[in-house]
Design a protein around this motif. Structure first.
Motif, PDB file in Angstrom:
ATOM      1  N   MET A   1       9.329  10.086  -0.534  1.00  0.00           N
ATOM      2  CA  MET A   1       9.154   9.227  -1.710  1.00  0.00           C
ATOM      3  C   MET A   1      10.516   8.772  -2.200  1.00  0.00           C
ATOM      4  N   SER A   2      10.610   7.508  -2.576  1.00  0.00           N
ATOM      5  CA  SER A   2      11.857   6.993  -3.124  1.00  0.00           C
ATOM      6  C   SER A   2      11.549   6.217  -4.381  1.00  0.00           C
ATOM      7  N   SER A   3      12.549   6.035  -5.227  1.00  0.00           N
ATOM      8  CA  SER A   3      12.319   5.265  -6.433  1.00  0.00           C
ATOM      9  C   SER A   3      13.565   4.484  -6.781  1.00  0.00           C
ATOM     10  N   LEU A   4      13.342   3.356  -7.440  1.00  0.00           N
ATOM     11  CA  LEU A   4      14.421   2.510  -7.917  1.00  0.00           C
ATOM     12  C   LEU A   4      14.128   2.196  -9.365  1.00  0.00           C
ATOM     13  N   ALA A   5      15.118   2.198 -10.212  1.00  0.00           N
ATOM     14  CA  ALA A   5      14.868   1.894 -11.621  1.00  0.00           C
ATOM     15  C   ALA A   5      16.142   1.380 -12.262  1.00  0.00           C
ATOM     16  N   ASP A  28      -1.902   8.480  -3.556  1.00  0.00           N
ATOM     17  CA  ASP A  28      -1.854   8.828  -2.140  1.00  0.00           C
ATOM     18  C   ASP A  28      -1.992   7.559  -1.318  1.00  0.00           C
ATOM     19  N   ALA A  29      -0.877   6.976  -0.941  1.00  0.00           N
ATOM     20  CA  ALA A  29      -0.899   5.703  -0.230  1.00  0.00           C
ATOM     21  C   ALA A  29       0.354   5.547   0.610  1.00  0.00           C
ATOM     22  N   PRO A  30       0.284   4.770   1.692  1.00  0.00           N
ATOM     23  CA  PRO A  30       1.473   4.543   2.518  1.00  0.00           C
ATOM     24  C   PRO A  30       2.602   3.847   1.760  1.00  0.00           C
ATOM     25  N   ASP A  31       2.239   2.849   0.941  1.00  0.00           N
ATOM     26  CA  ASP A  31       3.245   2.095   0.186  1.00  0.00           C
ATOM     27  C   ASP A  31       2.777   1.943  -1.252  1.00  0.00           C
ATOM     28  N   VAL A  32       3.644   2.249  -2.187  1.00  0.00           N
ATOM     29  CA  VAL A  32       3.307   2.131  -3.609  1.00  0.00           C
ATOM     30  C   VAL A  32       4.476   1.475  -4.332  1.00  0.00           C
ATOM     31  N   VAL A  33       4.153   0.542  -5.220  1.00  0.00           N
ATOM     32  CA  VAL A  33       5.160  -0.040  -6.114  1.00  0.00           C
ATOM     33  C   VAL A  33       4.589  -0.042  -7.522  1.00  0.00           C
ATOM     34  N   LEU A  34       5.334   0.504  -8.464  1.00  0.00           N
ATOM     35  CA  LEU A  34       4.987   0.477  -9.887  1.00  0.00           C
ATOM     36  C   LEU A  34       6.118  -0.220 -10.616  1.00  0.00           C
ATOM     37  N   LEU A  44      11.410  -0.172 -12.229  1.00  0.00           N
ATOM     38  CA  LEU A  44      10.611  -0.242 -11.020  1.00  0.00           C
ATOM     39  C   LEU A  44      10.736   1.044 -10.223  1.00  0.00           C
ATOM     40  N   ALA A  45       9.616   1.503  -9.657  1.00  0.00           N
ATOM     41  CA  ALA A  45       9.623   2.689  -8.810  1.00  0.00           C
ATOM     42  C   ALA A  45       8.823   2.400  -7.552  1.00  0.00           C
ATOM     43  N   THR A  46       9.299   2.870  -6.421  1.00  0.00           N
ATOM     44  CA  THR A  46       8.594   2.696  -5.161  1.00  0.00           C
ATOM     45  C   THR A  46       8.452   4.035  -4.462  1.00  0.00           C
ATOM     46  N   GLY A  47       7.449   4.147  -3.613  1.00  0.00           N
ATOM     47  CA  GLY A  47       7.247   5.373  -2.855  1.00  0.00           C
ATOM     48  C   GLY A  47       6.118   5.208  -1.875  1.00  0.00           C
ATOM     49  N   GLY A  48       5.640   6.329  -1.353  1.00  0.00           N
ATOM     50  CA  GLY A  48       4.556   6.297  -0.391  1.00  0.00           C
ATOM     51  C   GLY A  48       4.857   7.142   0.821  1.00  0.00           C
ATOM     52  N   THR A  49       3.861   7.253   1.678  1.00  0.00           N
ATOM     53  CA  THR A  49       3.969   8.126   2.837  1.00  0.00           C
ATOM     54  C   THR A  49       4.296   7.390   4.121  1.00  0.00           C
ATOM     55  N   ALA A  50       4.358   6.075   4.095  1.00  0.00           N
ATOM     56  CA  ALA A  50       4.596   5.307   5.315  1.00  0.00           C
ATOM     57  C   ALA A  50       6.036   5.453   5.778  1.00  0.00           C
TER      58      ALA A  50
END
Length: 358
Positions: A1-5, A28-34, A44-50
């Protein structure tokens, strides 16, 4: 998981970053952006299992275009409001006034359907035309919309009996939004894609928003089947593009939401206000409100407006809380049907509104 803010500078921004991290971990998803905006300040935060894409350089998750699914309806109804403000049509025009003459309608109630009824899902039309139902049941991952053209849509409307008198009950309908797009084209002589670009996308500066799979497909997010490896084809909406065919980057989605929070700063100030006016109450004990296009729920300090969307391989939610100047754009690719994006994102937006109220 990674995040940017963005670097937090206040305790409130620290809480926003913390809530984003918690929500990211729950999906629980390959790609997530909030992506959150509050009074124009974005986090902004990003993450996921892909795993990272094989291409070099890889396209960051927050630079991909995600399928909005039913959130596309908010763009279409904003277009309707803009055309009404320009005098090209009226919200209360009969649908048939903007369809080809001589359409052999079998049921008199069809002639009482207005454009407002289509926008607010009160026309009495089913979710999809009856001739799409067998294919959807037999081939759940096949996109029946792709080959469904406008002439077929009009034939389906001509033989469809409204479930109830138009304007009396709420029943969610992709069918209705597809007909709305055809009516807007009939009123103006331009096709839906041209109208959306001229009256919504360009005026709001939405350069990362497209229809279906147009543009550079390498930047389109991709969902997968339950096995996590078989890609799901991207949406091609056919005559239903206005109901489910919009794609957007997270940054563009925030720009779109910021326009709703501050209509006066945009060329669409009247139309943006119009789509936020409550039109009807629905749900258990009629506690939920529907505007011309957004679902509206009570929240601390004032109402919360939102819309969710899903396609075969992706989910999204856009929402905003005018009282606190807060908006959220949430996106996920998925494996199969569930990834907890919509419920988690809604709870996040509500919590951000509550934080601001206190």
């Amino acid at each position: 998981m990674s995040s940017l803010a963005t670097a937090p500078t206040t305790a409130q921004e620290d809480r926003v970053a913390g809530r984003l991290a918690g929500a990211l971990a729950a999906i629980d998803a390959p790609d997530v952006v909030l992506a959150v905006t509050r009074h124009g300040r974005r986090t902004l935060a990003t993450g996921g299992t892909a795993l990272a894409p094989a291409e070099v350089p890889a396209v960051p998750r927050d630079a991909l275009r995600y399928e909005l699914g039913s959130i596309s309806k908010t763009y279409s109804v904003l277009l309707l409001a803009a055309l009404a403000r320009s005098g090209a049509l009226s919200l209360d025009d009969p649908l048939t006034a903007h369809l080809p003459g001589g359409l052999p309608l079998r049921h008199p109630a069809s002639r009482r359907i207005t454009l407002r009824h289509l926008a607010t899902h009160t026309a009495g039309l089913p979710r999809i035309p009856r001739d799409l139902v067998p294919g959807a049941a037999l081939h759940p991952y096949a996109n029946g919309y792709a080959g469904y053209g406008t002439e077929r849509l009009l034939r389906a409307f001509a033989r469809t009996r409204p479930r109830h008198r138009p304007g009396t009950r709420w029943h969610y309908s992709n069918f209705g939004l597809a007909l709305l797009a055809r009516a807007m084209s009939g009123a103006t002589g331009a096709d839906y894609a041209e109208l959306l670009a001229d009256h919504v996308l360009r005026p709001l500066g939405l350069t990362g928003t497209t229809l279906n799979q147009s543009g550079d497909t390498r930047t389109n997010a991709t969902g997968h089947r339950r096995n996590g490896s078989t890609p799901v084809p991207g949406v091609e909406g056919g005559a239903f593009t206005a109901a489910a065919g919009v794609r957007s980057t997270p940054g563009d989605a925030l720009t779109y939401l910021e326009a709703h929070l501050a209509p006066e700063a945009t060329p669409l100030r009247h139309a943006l206000r119009d789509v936020q006016v409550p039109q009807l109450r629905r749900g258990l004990r009629r506690r939920e409100t529907h505007t011309l296009t957004w679902f509206q729920h009570p929240a601390p300090g004032g109402p919360l407006l939102f819309h969710a969307g899903a396609t075969f391989g992706q989910q999204a939610l856009l929402g905003f809380h005018p009282a606190s100047g807060t908006a959220l754009a949430a996106f996920a690719t998925r494996r199969g049907e569930f990834c907890r994006l919509v419920g988690t994102a809604y709870a996040l937006l509500y919590a951000l509104a509550a934080d601001a109220a206190h």
